[in-house]
Design a protein around this motif. Structure first.
Motif, mmCIF file in Angstrom:
data_model
loop_
_atom_site.group_PDB
_atom_site.id
_atom_site.type_symbol
_atom_site.label_atom_id
_atom_site.label_comp_id
_atom_site.label_asym_id
_atom_site.label_seq_id
_atom_site.Cartn_x
_atom_site.Cartn_y
_atom_site.Cartn_z
ATOM 1 N N SER A 23 80.848 -14.060 60.360
ATOM 2 C CA SER A 23 80.537 -12.644 60.198
ATOM 3 C C SER A 23 79.740 -12.123 61.388
ATOM 4 O O SER A 23 79.985 -11.011 61.876
ATOM 5 N N LEU A 24 78.782 -12.919 61.871
ATOM 6 C CA LEU A 24 78.006 -12.513 63.038
ATOM 7 C C LEU A 24 78.897 -12.388 64.269
ATOM 8 O O LEU A 24 78.740 -11.459 65.075
ATOM 9 N N LEU A 25 79.829 -13.316 64.424
ATOM 10 C CA LEU A 25 80.734 -13.271 65.570
ATOM 11 C C LEU A 25 81.607 -12.016 65.528
ATOM 12 O O LEU A 25 81.848 -11.377 66.554
ATOM 13 N N LEU A 26 82.070 -11.656 64.342
ATOM 14 C CA LEU A 26 82.874 -10.441 64.218
ATOM 15 C C LEU A 26 82.080 -9.210 64.639
ATOM 16 O O LEU A 26 82.611 -8.306 65.296
ATOM 17 N N LEU A 27 80.809 -9.154 64.253
ATOM 18 C CA LEU A 27 79.970 -8.032 64.670
ATOM 19 C C LEU A 27 79.847 -7.965 66.181
ATOM 20 O O LEU A 27 79.898 -6.888 66.781
ATOM 21 N N LEU A 28 79.675 -9.117 66.810
ATOM 22 C CA LEU A 28 79.550 -9.153 68.268
ATOM 23 C C LEU A 28 80.846 -8.733 68.943
ATOM 24 O O LEU A 28 80.837 -7.976 69.925
ATOM 25 N N LEU A 29 81.979 -9.206 68.420
ATOM 26 C CA LEU A 29 83.266 -8.904 69.050
ATOM 27 C C LEU A 29 83.597 -7.423 68.997
ATOM 28 O O LEU A 29 84.357 -6.916 69.832
ATOM 29 N N GLU A 30 83.038 -6.725 68.009
ATOM 30 C CA GLU A 30 83.309 -5.290 67.910
ATOM 31 C C GLU A 30 82.788 -4.523 69.112
ATOM 32 O O GLU A 30 83.348 -3.481 69.482
ATOM 33 N N VAL A 31 81.738 -5.005 69.754
ATOM 34 C CA VAL A 31 81.117 -4.268 70.864
ATOM 35 C C VAL A 31 81.104 -5.037 72.166
ATOM 36 O O VAL A 31 80.693 -4.509 73.196
ATOM 37 N N CYS A 32 81.550 -6.283 72.148
ATOM 38 C CA CYS A 32 81.456 -7.127 73.339
ATOM 39 C C CYS A 32 82.626 -6.847 74.286
ATOM 40 O O CYS A 32 83.789 -6.918 73.870
ATOM 41 N N PRO A 33 82.359 -6.542 75.550
ATOM 42 C CA PRO A 33 83.452 -6.376 76.511
ATOM 43 C C PRO A 33 84.238 -7.680 76.667
ATOM 44 O O PRO A 33 83.655 -8.763 76.741
ATOM 45 N N ALA A 34 85.556 -7.586 76.719
ATOM 46 C CA ALA A 34 86.401 -8.780 76.807
ATOM 47 C C ALA A 34 86.118 -9.573 78.071
ATOM 48 O O ALA A 34 86.131 -10.813 78.061
ATOM 49 N N ASN A 35 85.843 -8.865 79.182
ATOM 50 C CA ASN A 35 85.608 -9.596 80.430
ATOM 51 C C ASN A 35 84.329 -10.425 80.373
ATOM 52 O O ASN A 35 84.209 -11.444 81.058
ATOM 53 N N LEU A 36 83.382 -10.012 79.529
ATOM 54 C CA LEU A 36 82.151 -10.781 79.401
ATOM 55 C C LEU A 36 82.415 -12.118 78.712
ATOM 56 O O LEU A 36 81.845 -13.152 79.074
#
Length: 953
Positions: free
Chosen positions: A723-736
């Motif tokens: 669940s925490l990872l999903l929250l991060l992926l919502e705003v994390c730039p793909a290149n990062l």
């Protein structure tokens, strides 16, 4: 004028064919045939024509074409054209309302559109333009026509042009439009001929006979026009004029002959005003000059003012008429709008009831009622009138000289900014060029003498400025920010009217920053500037802008922190504001045992109010996030360092676990888990406050605790980590993800969880873990490979999840219905994500689905069956080109499943039956052109009663 016509090859072939058919009917006295009307006129004028009307003497068109079919079937041989040259015959019944007064047979021969009709004469009444028609002689047929040049015949037997009116060739030589008979009686019989005369005159660039013009201007003729002519026919003739080669002449004739109020009539009794045509000539003359781009002015020497006018004409033409692909449509719309210029300033109808829908503006009502324009044309006219003053004001403001400024106190006296002009053009819509042309023509009509050149110059200057700002195609600009993005940015604000206003603010920011491609920056600007830049919006109106008012509170910080913390929180950790935020955020996860419904609602409300005060101060939000991560979260995870991470939260090149790696039994090494479990909830809330910029800034503080929770031995924390990872992926730039190498680290961490299956893993732990893991893996894959050039890598990763997770998982635990349901549900998501490439797995997936559909106890757990049907539907949607090969297996499984379900009773089977029906329809639709499949289905219908019941679907 020559009385002979030179035929092209196909025209001569057609002539010879028709003569042979005439002789076939009667060798000595077959029907006399003539090419009539427009084809003869166009050939004499040197124009190509593919439409030919064939007048038949003493025989109907239907009888003649039947004889032609008989001739081609019986007489045609190697040296004769076959029946294939004769296109499909269509008989058009008499329809006076559409100017079809006798039955006509139409077909296509040798590439020509042919109409066969017998020669006729006509008798009119005073009440209608639709005559009584009877067969007539060639002379009677010629004299009934609307113009002498349209009354010329070509006799196929004598090979000569026949001028039976005695003046058609002479009028053609003199370039005159003239009626064959007395013009007054001709127009009184059929007033539509008034418009047809204007159309032919404008098309050919000729003049109308003086006597005819006098009759056309007669009040009785115009009254007959209003009484007899359907408005649909008026619209058709007007469209042909405006699409023709000389629409300027058409409008000039309508104006000069006093026909404007006859053609463009107002049929609404609520409007007593009439259009003002005194200066309408200025509009169509100016539009003619614009479309000619001043070509008539290019010869000889010119004054400076003439040169400036020529330049303004060219600029206006090149910008307002658009690209070559848009040119013809824009020219037509320009002439159409020009026709409604006299109605532009008429006052609109004011609704009698307070909340009644605003009616169309008078010009649009005239377009709708007087020429029966379609909805798109009515909207074009209505929008042009609606935006008239807005366009003029913006143009005038943009032409004011002076330095630009961003000061809201000075801006109203300065030239509009790029965002202001771009947003105005978007507000006017994709056809803004037409609306601007309309506004310019209105101003020219309202400007006397030399001021007309000033108006033209002002528009040329403004349009050049818009071009320099790169705003000509601003309506095609794709927004950086979507409604979904704004909803996530303002999670505590309900959807409402504020959304459209906020999206406009985002677009304005995008126009002000043309080089930016980051939507988060636009959203950040929106949070700080929303409604401060829109002071003209009435935010105090509770009916329309309640949601907008709440957004204003959010953005400008009406609720202050001092007021917020005057409310007593669940408990008080002291005076430290960061500790208070940590305390409140620890009650934001309802599943925590220490959180009640009341504490959850109160904490969410207080946090939302506090954050609203910080939205105009992003640096304070950044400071809050940093202090929570650094002072409250990091200390509790410091002893749980992951060997796959560097200190900068990047993938370690050579990870080597230390000898003293923390054990789950060493309570002291995992304080986040055994002493302060609420810290995971605080961390979760912190992640919900991140945006792309904050993720990059705090990456080393975010990743270690996230990976620690995700990699914990407890399945409960593994689920929480997903669940925490999903929250991060919502705003994390793909290149990062890729630059840090953590995309691979997360992938390798999650993949083993796909095999946490019963019986090694308890079922109650396996089900939520599988659900969370598949969701996280799919989101991770889509985030890592979002670029088009990484498509193959994305498909490869999705294939690995399917093979390693779904296929192996079903092999190990497919007999567990809850696990089976999870696997089928996630398989549907994978198939949809993979698209057509799912076909490579059909040989493995279809047997699994077939096994579920045909299981003896399939009705015992309907959710599994429903999930399998959804998966089958996804396969049909994405892989249908290859599924036809498996039709037997699919239909057989559905039939068996239906038979089992059909024996069950109760509401729980209703939705399942509906799903089977929908999937079955999709399969049969896929097989609609498969003859073999139809035969096989027929065999199934005849084999057994249950199958008959199923196949009746």
């Amino acid at each position: 004028m020559a009385r002979n016509i030179e035929f092209e090859a196909n025209e001569e072939k057609l002539r010879q064919l028709l003569l042979k058919v005439s002789r076939h009917i009667n060798k000595d006295s077959g029907p006399q045939l003539r090419f009539t009307g427009g084809w003869v006129r166009d050939k004499l004028l040197g124009f190509e024509s593919k439409d030919i009307d064939i007048g038949i003497e003493s025989m109907t068109g239907s009888s003649f074409t039947n004889a032609m079919k008989e001739y081609l079937e019986q007489v045609g041989g190697d040296d004769e054209p076959s029946r294939s040259v004769l296109g499909k015959l269509a008989t058009i019944q008499a329809n006076p309302q559409k100017s079809k007064h006798l039955e006509t047979v139409t077909t296509k021969i040798f590439g020509f559109d042919i109409d066969f009709v017998n020669l006729r004469k006509e008798t009119y009444t005073e009440e209608s333009r639709n005559p009584q028609m009877v067969s007539g002689t060639p002379t009677e047929d010629a004299l009934r026509r609307d113009a002498t040049i349209n009354a010329l015949f070509y006799n196929l037997h004598t090979s000569e042009v026949e001028d039976l009116t005695g003046r058609g060739l002479e009028d053609m030589k003199r370039r005159i439009i003239k009626t064959p008979l007395d013009p007054y009686q001709t127009f009184m019989d059929d007033p539509l001929r008034v418009l047809r005369a204007i159309r032919f005159a404008s098309r050919l660039g000729w003049e109308i006979d003086v006597g005819d013009e006098r009759a056309m201007s007669d009040r009785k003729i115009q009254e007959a026009f209003r009484h007899k002519i359907s408005r649909e026919r008026v619209g058709i003739e007007l469209t042909k004029m405006l699409e023709g080669s000389h629409p300027h002449q058409a409008l000039r004739l309508i104006d000069r002959l006093g026909l404007y109020h006859t053609v463009f009539s107002m049929f609404n009794d609520e409007i007593s005003q009439s259009a003002k045509t005194e200066n309408w000539k200025r509009a169509y003359d100016e539009l003619h000059d614009i479309l000619s781009a001043g070509l008539e002015l290019t010869s000889g020497s010119h004054t400076e003012s003439t040169k400036q006018r020529l330049q303004s004409l060219k600029i206006t033409r090149s910008i307002l008429l658009g690209t070559p692909t848009e040119y013809a449509a824009n020219v037509y719309r320009a002439w159409l709008l020009c026709a409604f210029v006299p109605w532009a300033r008429m006052s609109p109808i004011v609704p009698q009831k307070p909340k009644a829908k605003v009616s169309l503006r008078p010009a649009a009502l005239v377009a709708r009622d007087s020429i029966k324009a379609d909805n798109s044309t009515v909207k074009l006219v209505d929008n042009a009138v609606r935006d008239l003053d807005d366009i003029i004001q913006l143009k005038d403001a943009a032409n004011v000289s002076g330095p630009s400024t961003t000061s809201p106190l000075k801006r109203k006296h300065e030239s509009p900014t790029r965002p202001e002009q771009g947003m105005a053009i978007r507000r006017w819509g994709p056809q803004w060029r037409n609306s601007v042309m309309f506004a310019m023509l209105i101003q020219i009509v309202e400007s006397p003498g030399e001021d007309q050149n000033k108006v033209l110059a002002s528009y040329a200057k403004w349009l050049t400025h818009i071009q320099d700002l790169d705003l000509l195609e601003v309506n095609d600009l794709k927004p950086l920010v979507t409604g979904d993005m704004l909803s996530k940015a303002f999670p505590h604000v309900k959807l409402g009217p504020w959304m459209s206003e906020a999206l406009k603010i985002c677009m304005a920011w995008q126009l002000a920053n043309p080089g930016e491609r980051d939507p988060e920056a636009a959203i950040l600007e929106t949070k700080g500037e929303a409604y401060l830049r829109n002071s003209d919006i009435d935010l105090t109106c509770p009916d329309n802008h309640a949601a907008a008012f709440r957004l204003r509170e959010w953005t400008i910080g009406i609720i202050q922190p001092t007021e917020l913390f005057a409310i007593e929180p669940p408990f008080t950790p002291g005076g430290d504001p960061i500790a208070l935020i940590a305390c409140l955020s620890s009650f934001t996860h309802l599943e925590d045992p220490w959180t009640s419904d009341g504490s959850h609602r109160l904490s969410q409300s207080l946090l939302a109010s506090y954050l609203s005060s910080l939205q105009t101060e992003p640096e304070k939000v950044d400071s809050l996030i940093r202090e929570l991560l650094l002072l409250h979260i990091k200390p509790l995870f410091v002893k749980s360092q992951n060997p796959f991470l560097t200190a900068q939260a990047r993938k370690a090149v050579a990870p080597i676990p230390g000898p003293n790696a923390p054990s789950d039994f060493e309570v002291a090494n995992k304080p986040w888990k055994f002493q302060s479990p609420h810290i995971v909830t605080i961390f979760e809330w912190t992640l919900t406050q991140l945006d792309a910029s904050l993720v990059g800034a705090h990456w080393p503080l975010i990743i270690p605790p996230l990976l620690t929770v995700l990699d914990d031995v407890s399945t409960t924390y593994k689920v929480r980590g997903c669940s925490l990872l999903l929250l991060l992926l919502e705003v994390c730039p793909a290149n990062l993800l890729e630059r840090s190498g953590l995309g691979e680290v997360f992938h390798n961490t999650l993949m083993p969880y796909l095999l946490y299956l019963p019986s090694l893993t308890p079922e109650d732990e396996s089900v939520p873990l599988l659900q969370a893991t598949y969701d996280a893996l799919l989101a991770l894959t889509m985030a890592r490979y979002s670029r088009p050039d990484l498509f193959k890598s994305k498909i490869k990763a999705l294939d690995a999840i399917l093979r390693y997770g779904i296929l192996r998982g079903y092999s190990h635990a497919g007999d567990n219905v809850r696990i089976g349901r999870i696997l089928m549900t996630k398989l549907t998501d994978l198939v949809n994500a993979t698209g057509l490439y799912c076909v490579k797995h059909l040989k493995d997936l279809l047997p699994i689905i077939f096994g579920i559909l045909t299981a003896p106890l399939v009705t015992a757990y309907p959710p599994l069956l429903d999930a399998a049907l959804q998966t089958l539907r996804a396969l049909l949607t994405n892989g249908w080109p290859r599924l036809a090969y498996h039709k037997g297996e699919i239909l057989g499984g559905l039939a068996i499943c239906w038979c089992r379900i059909d024996n069950e009773k109760g509401e729980r089977t209703i939705s399942t039956k509906r799903s089977i029906e929908e999937v079955s329809h999709a399969v049969l639709q896929m097989l609609r052109n498969d003859k073999v499949a139809k035969e096989e289905i027929q065999m199934l219908q005849e084999s057994d009663l249950p199958f008959k019941t199923f196949l009746k679907l």
